[in-house]
Design a protein around this motif. Sequence first.
Motif, PDB file in Angstrom:
ATOM      1  N   GLU A  66       0.831  -1.203   0.000  1.00 39.17           N
ATOM      2  CA  GLU A  66       0.000   0.000   0.000  1.00 39.17           C
ATOM      3  C   GLU A  66       0.868   1.257   0.000  1.00 39.17           C
ATOM      4  O   GLU A  66       1.959   1.277   0.570  1.00 39.17           O
ATOM      5  CB  GLU A  66      -0.907  -0.005   1.234  1.00 39.17           C
ATOM      6  N   SER A  67       0.349   2.288  -0.650  1.00 38.19           N
ATOM      7  CA  SER A  67       0.962   3.617  -0.632  1.00 38.19           C
ATOM      8  C   SER A  67      -0.168   4.638  -0.729  1.00 38.19           C
ATOM      9  O   SER A  67      -1.352   4.274  -0.788  1.00 38.19           O
ATOM     10  CB  SER A  67       1.930   3.786  -1.810  1.00 38.19           C
ATOM     11  N   LEU A  68       0.184   5.906  -0.780  1.00 36.19           N
ATOM     12  CA  LEU A  68      -0.839   6.930  -0.961  1.00 36.19           C
ATOM     13  C   LEU A  68      -1.525   6.806  -2.314  1.00 36.19           C
ATOM     14  O   LEU A  68      -2.618   7.335  -2.523  1.00 36.19           O
ATOM     15  CB  LEU A  68      -0.208   8.327  -0.822  1.00 36.19           C
ATOM     16  N   ARG A  69      -0.887   6.090  -3.228  1.00 38.62           N
ATOM     17  CA  ARG A  69      -1.472   5.898  -4.564  1.00 38.62           C
ATOM     18  C   ARG A  69      -2.502   4.777  -4.598  1.00 38.62           C
ATOM     19  O   ARG A  69      -3.230   4.642  -5.568  1.00 38.62           O
ATOM     20  CB  ARG A  69      -0.356   5.596  -5.571  1.00 38.62           C
ATOM     21  N   GLY A  70      -2.547   3.963  -3.551  1.00 43.59           N
ATOM     22  CA  GLY A  70      -3.516   2.881  -3.539  1.00 43.59           C
ATOM     23  C   GLY A  70      -2.915   1.574  -3.056  1.00 43.59           C
ATOM     24  O   GLY A  70      -1.822   1.543  -2.473  1.00 43.59           O
ATOM     25  N   ARG A  87       9.602  -6.094  -5.913  1.00 43.13           N
ATOM     26  CA  ARG A  87       8.844  -5.146  -6.721  1.00 43.13           C
ATOM     27  C   ARG A  87       8.202  -4.048  -5.868  1.00 43.13           C
ATOM     28  O   ARG A  87       7.338  -3.306  -6.332  1.00 43.13           O
ATOM     29  CB  ARG A  87       7.770  -5.878  -7.532  1.00 43.13           C
ATOM     30  N   LEU A  88       8.627  -3.931  -4.628  1.00 45.70           N
ATOM     31  CA  LEU A  88       8.120  -2.887  -3.743  1.00 45.70           C
ATOM     32  C   LEU A  88       8.660  -1.532  -4.186  1.00 45.70           C
ATOM     33  O   LEU A  88       9.868  -1.346  -4.313  1.00 45.70           O
ATOM     34  CB  LEU A  88       8.573  -3.186  -2.313  1.00 45.70           C
ATOM     35  N   GLU A  89       7.769  -0.581  -4.438  1.00 45.51           N
ATOM     36  CA  GLU A  89       8.184   0.765  -4.841  1.00 45.51           C
ATOM     37  C   GLU A  89       8.646   1.559  -3.616  1.00 45.51           C
ATOM     38  O   GLU A  89       8.292   1.229  -2.480  1.00 45.51           O
ATOM     39  CB  GLU A  89       7.015   1.487  -5.521  1.00 45.51           C
ATOM     40  N   PRO A  90       9.433   2.620  -3.822  1.00 50.90           N
ATOM     41  CA  PRO A  90       9.985   3.382  -2.690  1.00 50.90           C
ATOM     42  C   PRO A  90       8.927   3.932  -1.736  1.00 50.90           C
ATOM     43  O   PRO A  90       9.201   4.106  -0.545  1.00 50.90           O
ATOM     44  CB  PRO A  90      10.756   4.513  -3.363  1.00 50.90           C
ATOM     45  N   ASP A  91       7.724   4.200  -2.237  1.00 50.00           N
ATOM     46  CA  ASP A  91       6.687   4.789  -1.380  1.00 50.00           C
ATOM     47  C   ASP A  91       5.695   3.753  -0.860  1.00 50.00           C
ATOM     48  O   ASP A  91       4.662   4.114  -0.289  1.00 50.00           O
ATOM     49  CB  ASP A  91       5.933   5.885  -2.147  1.00 50.00           C
ATOM     50  N   GLU A  92       5.987   2.468  -1.038  1.00 50.42           N
ATOM     51  CA  GLU A  92       5.062   1.424  -0.631  1.00 50.42           C
ATOM     52  C   GLU A  92       5.553   0.680   0.615  1.00 50.42           C
ATOM     53  O   GLU A  92       6.750   0.573   0.861  1.00 50.42           O
ATOM     54  CB  GLU A  92       4.874   0.398  -1.765  1.00 50.42           C
ATOM     55  N   ILE A  93       4.594   0.142   1.352  1.00 51.20           N
ATOM     56  CA  ILE A  93       4.900  -0.766   2.457  1.00 51.20           C
ATOM     57  C   ILE A  93       4.068  -2.030   2.291  1.00 51.20           C
ATOM     58  O   ILE A  93       2.987  -2.011   1.696  1.00 51.20           O
ATOM     59  CB  ILE A  93       4.610  -0.134   3.832  1.00 51.20           C
ATOM     60  N   ILE A  94       4.587  -3.140   2.807  1.00 55.46           N
ATOM     61  CA  ILE A  94       3.807  -4.372   2.853  1.00 55.46           C
ATOM     62  C   ILE A  94       2.820  -4.256   4.012  1.00 55.46           C
ATOM     63  O   ILE A  94       3.206  -3.888   5.130  1.00 55.46           O
ATOM     64  CB  ILE A  94       4.714  -5.587   3.061  1.00 55.46           C
ATOM     65  N   THR A  95       1.566  -4.578   3.756  1.00 56.55           N
ATOM     66  CA  THR A  95       0.551  -4.512   4.812  1.00 56.55           C
ATOM     67  C   THR A  95       0.120  -5.896   5.289  1.00 56.55           C
ATOM     68  O   THR A  95      -0.176  -6.086   6.465  1.00 56.55           O
ATOM     69  CB  THR A  95      -0.695  -3.742   4.347  1.00 56.55           C
ATOM     70  N   GLU A  96       0.065  -6.864   4.398  1.00 59.73           N
ATOM     71  CA  GLU A  96      -0.377  -8.201   4.811  1.00 59.73           C
ATOM     72  C   GLU A  96      -0.046  -9.241   3.751  1.00 59.73           C
ATOM     73  O   GLU A  96       0.329  -8.917   2.620  1.00 59.73           O
ATOM     74  CB  GLU A  96      -1.878  -8.227   5.111  1.00 59.73           C
ATOM     75  N   PHE A  97      -0.217 -10.503   4.155  1.00 58.64           N
ATOM     76  CA  PHE A  97      -0.054 -11.651   3.268  1.00 58.64           C
ATOM     77  C   PHE A  97      -1.343 -12.460   3.318  1.00 58.64           C
ATOM     78  O   PHE A  97      -2.013 -12.515   4.361  1.00 58.64           O
ATOM     79  CB  PHE A  97       1.117 -12.538   3.723  1.00 58.64           C
ATOM     80  N   SER A  98      -1.686 -13.103   2.215  1.00 59.14           N
ATOM     81  CA  SER A  98      -2.896 -13.926   2.213  1.00 59.14           C
ATOM     82  C   SER A  98      -2.668 -15.184   1.385  1.00 59.14           C
ATOM     83  O   SER A  98      -1.859 -15.196   0.453  1.00 59.14           O
ATOM     84  CB  SER A  98      -4.091 -13.141   1.659  1.00 59.14           C
TER      85      SER A  98
END
Length: 222
Positions: A66-70, A87-98
Amino acid sequence: GAIVTHSELARHPVTAGIGCLVKAASSIGSPQIRNAGTIGGNIANASPAADLGPPLLVLDASVHVESLRGVRTLKLENFLVGAGATRLEPDEIITEFSFGLPDVDFYSSYIKVGLRNALAISVASAAIFATSHGNKLDSVRIACGAVARLPIRMREVEKLVEGEDPSRELFDEIRNVASSSCDPISDIRATRKYRRHVTGVIVSRLVEDAFRQLTGYQAAER
């Protein structure tokens, strides 16, 4: 959630029947490390030897970022791209796994080979997930860690196993195919030759264990 700790993964009722995840989480570091380290950190670090990589691959897990972009959702196999790279972008964080689980009985497990019993980085590791039909395995997924530039699925071995009767000849072939399907390095922990050899051994052992647990297979005395 991405900040679930390894200790929580190992003891939570939700994961109690998922052997590959419980065993992998239990093998990480020391109690102190397991109480602080998280599933998100283990995967975001993108080490080829990450203990949770193979179990999550055989569970066909997705990574939610997730990031501010969605919000984006990627299969773990597509999320990891190389040693230390995702493939994590600089402004993204991992929120969960499913991941999903079947309505039928399944077997999953994990084997880690290290230079000692605790606080060890994997020399090689392997995880399996399988269901059964009669005396055969199906829905087989096998993955290995520390034997390539990132945790990898062993698809040639999976094809070899599905629909086959258990036999010593099959397990020998699995060992050979698994050994030749990985591309490890030599470093201070092990040589390339040893990593390939031990990969074949642990993958074959996991498949034989799956047959035992799901089909009641008993190996004949040699």
